[in-house]
Design a protein around this motif. Sequence first.
Motif, PDB file in Angstrom:
ATOM      1  N   LEU A 266      49.849  41.038  55.060  1.00 21.58           N
ATOM      2  CA  LEU A 266      50.965  41.124  54.843  1.00 21.58           C
ATOM      3  C   LEU A 266      52.093  40.330  55.191  1.00 21.58           C
ATOM      4  CD1 LEU A 266      50.386  44.299  52.133  1.00 21.58           C
ATOM      5  CD2 LEU A 266      50.072  42.118  51.274  1.00 21.58           C
ATOM      6  N   GLN A 466      39.621  36.044  47.810  1.00 19.74           N
ATOM      7  CA  GLN A 466      40.770  35.623  46.506  1.00 19.74           C
ATOM      8  C   GLN A 466      40.009  33.624  46.176  1.00 19.74           C
ATOM      9  OE1 GLN A 466      43.748  37.055  46.123  1.00 19.74           O
ATOM     10  NE2 GLN A 466      43.542  38.756  46.981  1.00 19.74           N
ATOM     11  N   GLU A 496      41.192  42.574  46.402  1.00 24.05           N
ATOM     12  CA  GLU A 496      41.097  43.223  48.121  1.00 24.05           C
ATOM     13  C   GLU A 496      40.388  44.648  47.629  1.00 24.05           C
ATOM     14  OE1 GLU A 496      45.257  43.926  49.270  1.00 24.05           O
ATOM     15  OE2 GLU A 496      45.352  45.488  47.060  1.00 24.05           O
ATOM     16  N   VAL A 553      44.649  42.300  39.680  1.00 24.08           N
ATOM     17  CA  VAL A 553      45.077  42.693  41.189  1.00 24.08           C
ATOM     18  C   VAL A 553      43.804  44.281  41.822  1.00 24.08           C
ATOM     19  CG1 VAL A 553      46.230  44.609  42.398  1.00 24.08           C
ATOM     20  CG2 VAL A 553      47.499  42.272  41.223  1.00 24.08           C
ATOM     21  N   LYS A 577      50.148  43.116  46.226  1.00 23.70           N
ATOM     22  CA  LYS A 577      49.677  41.948  45.895  1.00 23.70           C
ATOM     23  C   LYS A 577      50.022  42.048  44.646  1.00 23.70           C
ATOM     24  CE  LYS A 577      46.726  40.644  48.465  1.00 23.70           C
ATOM     25  NZ  LYS A 577      46.991  39.376  50.141  1.00 23.70           N
ATOM     26  N   ASP A 580      53.303  39.684  43.771  1.00 22.26           N
ATOM     27  CA  ASP A 580      52.941  38.804  43.548  1.00 22.26           C
ATOM     28  C   ASP A 580      52.149  37.899  42.449  1.00 22.26           C
ATOM     29  OD1 ASP A 580      53.826  38.201  46.120  1.00 22.26           O
ATOM     30  OD2 ASP A 580      51.937  38.183  46.967  1.00 22.26           O
TER      31      ASP A 580
END
Length: 646
Positions: A266, A466, A496, A553, A577, A580
């Motif tokens: 990260l 991803q 994730e 997410v 996340k 984003d």
Amino acid sequence: MSSSHHRKEIGEPLPDVPFAPAHEAVAKVAADRPTEVAVRCGDIEVTYGELVAWSRQLSHRLAAAGVGSGDRVALVAEPSVTMIASVLGVLGAGAAYVPVDPAQPDTRLATILDDARVKAVVATARTELRTTTVSPVPVITVPDVPDPEPGGDPAAFAAEVGPRDPAYLIYTSGSTGEPKGVVVEHRNLAASTRARLMVHPGSPTFLLVSPLAFDSSVAGIWGTLQAGGCLVVATEEELRDPERLVSLVGRHRVDRLLCVPALYGLLLDAARRTDPGRLASLRRVIVAGEALPQPLVDRHFAVRPHGVDLVNEYGPTETTVWATFRRFTGVAPVDIGGPIPGARLHVLDDELRPVDPGAEGELFIGGPGVARGYFDRPEATAAVFLDDPFADEPGARMYRTGDIVRRNSDHGLDFVGRKDDQLKVRGHRVEPGAVESALHRLDGIEEAVVLPDAEGAGLVGFVASQEGVDPVALRRALAAELPSVMVPGELRVLPELPRNRNGKLDRVLLRTLASEPPAIEPPTAESPTGPAPAAHLTDDPLTAQVTAAWAEVLGRPTVPPDVNFFDLGGHSLAMFKLQDALEQHCGLRPSIVALFQETTVTAQVALIRAGREQGKDAPAGSSAEAARRARTARLRQQRARKGVSR
């Protein structure tokens, strides 16, 4: 195994130096460099001289409250300069510190304080009220900056300690869910820190991101202060935002960092988004706490190809933070390396016999880092703290890790998996770690966990990707490599994998998910995306956008509008996340502080709508800048009275 090969698993000898407890070693540094800055946090900084004087005062306050040699004192403090001074003060009173995360629920906090039978609790102004409500023992509140008492600074700590006195108790979750306190003695801590100073020489500027109740904090605190370095403690607010952590590195010229691999990833993301140059001061990045993914090694050296070592450390709390390490100076296959100085590593079979090189076996760790055992749990201690038959000195012990490893051709250890996770599928023994390793080798897979399925008759796999990989194609790839009993009947692809507050994989949550049937039919090779998530069906475009970000997410087909993010399996690393994803779906990037304050879809829709109306990113919320400035001014006034320069 021959005895000559076995000797290769013994780390470099530790220097034969007189024993000095950790806090006294820091006091010795302070005597040599009293005006150099020891700890920074927010706008507060203290010199070595101030830190030791402050902690000595606390040791005498604890002694006056009845704390003495061998007692245990709970420490409930947010990340701060006060937290560091309190650790030294508890040790200086002759007691062992018992760190408790302030974020723990009251019931868990009370359970730990009761189990440890603490004599007192040290708290800060922010945690004092909580501790007084859950504990009947005396609570001693420490100010947020040094507050010299009349009569001057004490010339010494209140008590002396010996090598076998306990230094700290860190609680780990037992297999039954009840916490177990690992008792680490001063001699264990001294050996672990001496090894750290050998492996990581120099006086670092170290960024501390580990909670005090996470034993990686031990490495950062003592490995920095005993080396005469500067400890930069990230505040709670900074820990919630990778971009602010990157700013800390740049502002304070941090050259050393220890964190879990996921957090380092990260930080690289945040630096890439803003200014990669803000990480330029780093000279060594240490990752620990969970398996290091090969893609992160590749990425580290793609970003910083020269002069920045990446060090992978391994070790349970029961062996005082660490036992093995691998230093990467370039891209290479991941393993956990070899023994730290002083450690002995044994790879043994079920009969405690050494296995042949290249064969799998359970890792046993000997040496001076092996802790005393579990507090007040003699049976649990006897089960895993054993006599070491391979040691030369009488009375030596070794810790049974439960981890399966294999020696590789580079004289390192490959981590294979957990012994106690071994499963039987249709009469065949299956090690989930072996399946996880096979999944890791497939393109697009960042992490993988394999667990028993809902019926206990097969396997379910969770993979982080991803790239939107097709689970049907993954199963076909595994079937081409593994026996059918080792191929999970179901693979769930998530952006994730869930993590707990310490950044470790949340296996408890994954086991819960594995025991439940999937919420929707899994995608097929003909229709890899599956049905449209019901969460996105709404008449309000902004609500649909926010909901889509959440679903992406969290890896959920449906997202209720008024359920807390963390109740849906979210966690602090997933929140980054989400930041984003919201930017991608909504065209606006809310501050991470605002997202932690507004934790439902409905609340975040209102937040983003307000931000759009203002024509800027969503507000970050109020700050405590005025209070921090007041504390800083007070500290400077005290320094001026005492004639201490910055």
